[in-house]
Scaffold this active site. Sequence first.
Site, PDB file in Angstrom:
ATOM      1  N   SER A   6       1.305  -1.193  -0.172  1.00 28.96           N
ATOM      2  CA  SER A   6       0.252   0.280  -0.023  1.00 28.96           C
ATOM      3  C   SER A   6       0.940   0.934   0.174  1.00 28.96           C
ATOM      4  CB  SER A   6      -1.008  -0.282   1.322  1.00 28.96           C
ATOM      5  OG  SER A   6      -1.490   1.216   1.498  1.00 28.96           O
ATOM      6  N   HIS A  31      -1.254  -1.298  -4.082  1.00 28.01           N
ATOM      7  CA  HIS A  31      -2.039  -0.838  -3.677  1.00 28.01           C
ATOM      8  C   HIS A  31      -2.258   0.578  -3.679  1.00 28.01           C
ATOM      9  CE1 HIS A  31      -5.659  -1.782  -1.515  1.00 28.01           C
ATOM     10  NE2 HIS A  31      -5.468  -1.360  -0.587  1.00 28.01           N
ATOM     11  N   ASP A  33      -4.625   3.732  -2.048  1.00 27.45           N
ATOM     12  CA  ASP A  33      -5.788   4.172  -1.144  1.00 27.45           C
ATOM     13  C   ASP A  33      -6.184   5.069  -1.457  1.00 27.45           C
ATOM     14  OD1 ASP A  33      -6.053   1.577   0.627  1.00 27.45           O
ATOM     15  OD2 ASP A  33      -4.082   2.130   1.333  1.00 27.45           O
ATOM     16  N   MET A  35      -8.788   8.287  -0.151  1.00 25.24           N
ATOM     17  CA  MET A  35      -9.708   8.494   0.636  1.00 25.24           C
ATOM     18  C   MET A  35     -10.048  10.185   0.419  1.00 25.24           C
ATOM     19  SD  MET A  35      -7.008   7.601   3.777  1.00 25.24           S
ATOM     20  CE  MET A  35      -6.751   5.672   3.691  1.00 25.24           C
ATOM     21  N   HIS A  64      -8.291   1.211  -4.079  1.00 27.45           N
ATOM     22  CA  HIS A  64      -9.312   0.403  -2.662  1.00 27.45           C
ATOM     23  C   HIS A  64     -10.225   2.723  -2.513  1.00 27.45           C
ATOM     24  CE1 HIS A  64      -9.067  -0.415   2.111  1.00 27.45           C
ATOM     25  NE2 HIS A  64     -10.835   0.546   1.181  1.00 27.45           N
ATOM     26  N   MET A  66     -12.383   4.688  -1.081  1.00 29.01           N
ATOM     27  CA  MET A  66     -12.835   5.182   0.601  1.00 29.01           C
ATOM     28  C   MET A  66     -13.641   6.558   0.112  1.00 29.01           C
ATOM     29  SD  MET A  66      -9.780   3.574   2.653  1.00 29.01           S
ATOM     30  CE  MET A  66      -8.535   3.286   1.564  1.00 29.01           C
ATOM     31  N   MET A 135     -10.919  -5.895   5.200  1.00 29.44           N
ATOM     32  CA  MET A 135     -10.655  -4.357   6.106  1.00 29.44           C
ATOM     33  C   MET A 135     -10.536  -5.540   7.854  1.00 29.44           C
ATOM     34  SD  MET A 135      -9.753  -1.883   4.295  1.00 29.44           S
ATOM     35  CE  MET A 135      -9.447  -1.375   5.536  1.00 29.44           C
ATOM     36  N   GLY A 140      -8.786   4.041   7.092  1.00 32.86           N
ATOM     37  CA  GLY A 140      -8.419   5.680   7.169  1.00 32.86           C
ATOM     38  C   GLY A 140      -6.551   5.629   7.459  1.00 32.86           C
ATOM     39  N   PHE A 141      -6.592   5.291   7.720  1.00 37.93           N
ATOM     40  CA  PHE A 141      -5.234   5.130   7.732  1.00 37.93           C
ATOM     41  C   PHE A 141      -4.103   3.224   8.181  1.00 37.93           C
ATOM     42  CE2 PHE A 141      -7.398   8.470   9.989  1.00 37.93           C
ATOM     43  CZ  PHE A 141      -7.182   9.515  10.692  1.00 37.93           C
ATOM     44  N   GLY A 142      -3.222   4.191   7.782  1.00 37.21           N
ATOM     45  CA  GLY A 142      -2.044   2.498   8.019  1.00 37.21           C
ATOM     46  C   GLY A 142      -1.541   2.896   9.356  1.00 37.21           C
ATOM     47  N   GLY A 143      -0.636   1.585   9.555  1.00 37.75           N
ATOM     48  CA  GLY A 143      -0.595   1.331  10.751  1.00 37.75           C
ATOM     49  C   GLY A 143      -0.989   0.749  12.251  1.00 37.75           C
ATOM     50  N   ASP A 173      -6.707  -6.459   4.286  1.00 41.61           N
ATOM     51  CA  ASP A 173      -5.848  -4.858   4.144  1.00 41.61           C
ATOM     52  C   ASP A 173      -5.749  -4.648   5.249  1.00 41.61           C
ATOM     53  OD1 ASP A 173      -5.340  -2.523   3.370  1.00 41.61           O
ATOM     54  OD2 ASP A 173      -6.706  -2.024   1.978  1.00 41.61           O
ATOM     55  N   GLY A 174      -5.088  -4.124   6.384  1.00 40.32           N
ATOM     56  CA  GLY A 174      -4.705  -3.381   7.909  1.00 40.32           C
ATOM     57  C   GLY A 174      -3.971  -4.311   8.323  1.00 40.32           C
ATOM     58  N   GLY A 175      -2.715  -3.743   9.058  1.00 41.71           N
ATOM     59  CA  GLY A 175      -2.114  -4.376  10.024  1.00 41.71           C
ATOM     60  C   GLY A 175      -1.651  -5.740   9.684  1.00 41.71           C
ATOM     61  N   GLY A 195       1.694  -1.947   4.335  1.00 42.59           N
ATOM     62  CA  GLY A 195       2.113  -0.640   4.215  1.00 42.59           C
ATOM     63  C   GLY A 195       3.039  -0.224   4.962  1.00 42.59           C
TER      64      GLY A 195
HETATM   65  C1  DX5 Z   1      -5.983   1.456   5.726  1.00 42.99           C
HETATM   66  C2  DX5 Z   1      -5.795   1.143   3.745  1.00 42.99           C
HETATM   67  C3  DX5 Z   1      -4.635   0.573   4.453  1.00 42.99           C
HETATM   68  C4  DX5 Z   1      -3.876   0.740   4.591  1.00 42.99           C
HETATM   69  C5  DX5 Z   1      -2.202  -0.916   5.296  1.00 42.99           C
HETATM   70  O1  DX5 Z   1      -7.941   2.298   5.060  1.00 42.99           O
HETATM   71  O2  DX5 Z   1      -7.175   0.337   3.319  1.00 42.99           O
HETATM   72  O3  DX5 Z   1      -4.045  -0.095   2.647  1.00 42.99           O
HETATM   73  O4  DX5 Z   1      -2.823   0.975   4.254  1.00 42.99           O
HETATM   74  O5  DX5 Z   1      -1.652   0.017   6.314  1.00 42.99           O
HETATM   75  P1  DX5 Z   1      -1.005  -1.318   7.574  1.00 42.99           P
HETATM   76  O6  DX5 Z   1      -0.651  -2.042   6.289  1.00 42.99           O
HETATM   77  O7  DX5 Z   1       0.158  -0.159   7.418  1.00 42.99           O
HETATM   78  O8  DX5 Z   1      -2.375  -1.556   8.038  1.00 42.99           O
HETATM   79 ZN    ZN Z   2      -6.577  -0.419   1.286  1.00 44.80          ZN
END
Ligand code: DX5
Ligand code: ZN
Length: 216
Positions: A6, A31, A33, A35, A64, A66, A135, A140-143, A173-175, A195
Amino acid sequence: MKIAPSILSADFSELGAEIDRVTQAGADWIHVDVMDGNFVPNLTLGMPVIKSLKPKCKIPMDVHLMIEKPERYIEEFIAAGADYLTLHIESTSVLEKSLLRIRELGCKSGITLRPKTSIELIKPFLHLVDLVLVMTVEPGFGGQSFMSEQLDKVRVLNSWRQQKLGNFLIEIDGGVNSQTAPTCVEAGADVLVAGNAVFKGEKTEQNYKLNMSQLR
Ligand code: DX5
Ligand code: ZN
């Protein structure tokens, strides 16, 4: 298992080079994102950035969305270069029409849902999609940290697929990291978005390769 880094976690001042590095390092998809500060409390990028990255990107672009009412921009995202276009079930009242339109324009269609949304709501649309994105964080956010209970959705999707309710890839997707990735694959996922787990550390092909080998 495919890995889709991502670019939300990449260095935005050199996105083209970052895509190049992860591609050389063995990424399967990129990927992206998108938003809008409305569907989710964050703003990222849109069609012009995808369009300028497209010629540099040699692997599929997995977009993706959002954003509220994504149907307004389907044509433009596909023209900009999306190979997969994934919509949130919560973001539109014209989902069926939108998924049909995506396919009609020669793009792969995807559907996704927030962690709190029931997977049962996806069932009527399975025949219209090439991808279902689960999801494992609030969008909304990475990490953020991985919500392992969401893997139940992956198991349900996998059984629906075995019952031939559709012919789609399952993406998570996510974590996703080296601890959580094996549980995703065990549950039936085909594509892992990552990500932070890919873009952490030094900005080199070698480091990204190491990060991805830890996921695999
Ligand atoms: C969150 C995004 C993800 C995000 C994943 O809304 O859809 O794609 O970037 O980031 P990580 O892998 O760091 O959780
Ligand atoms: Zn995503």
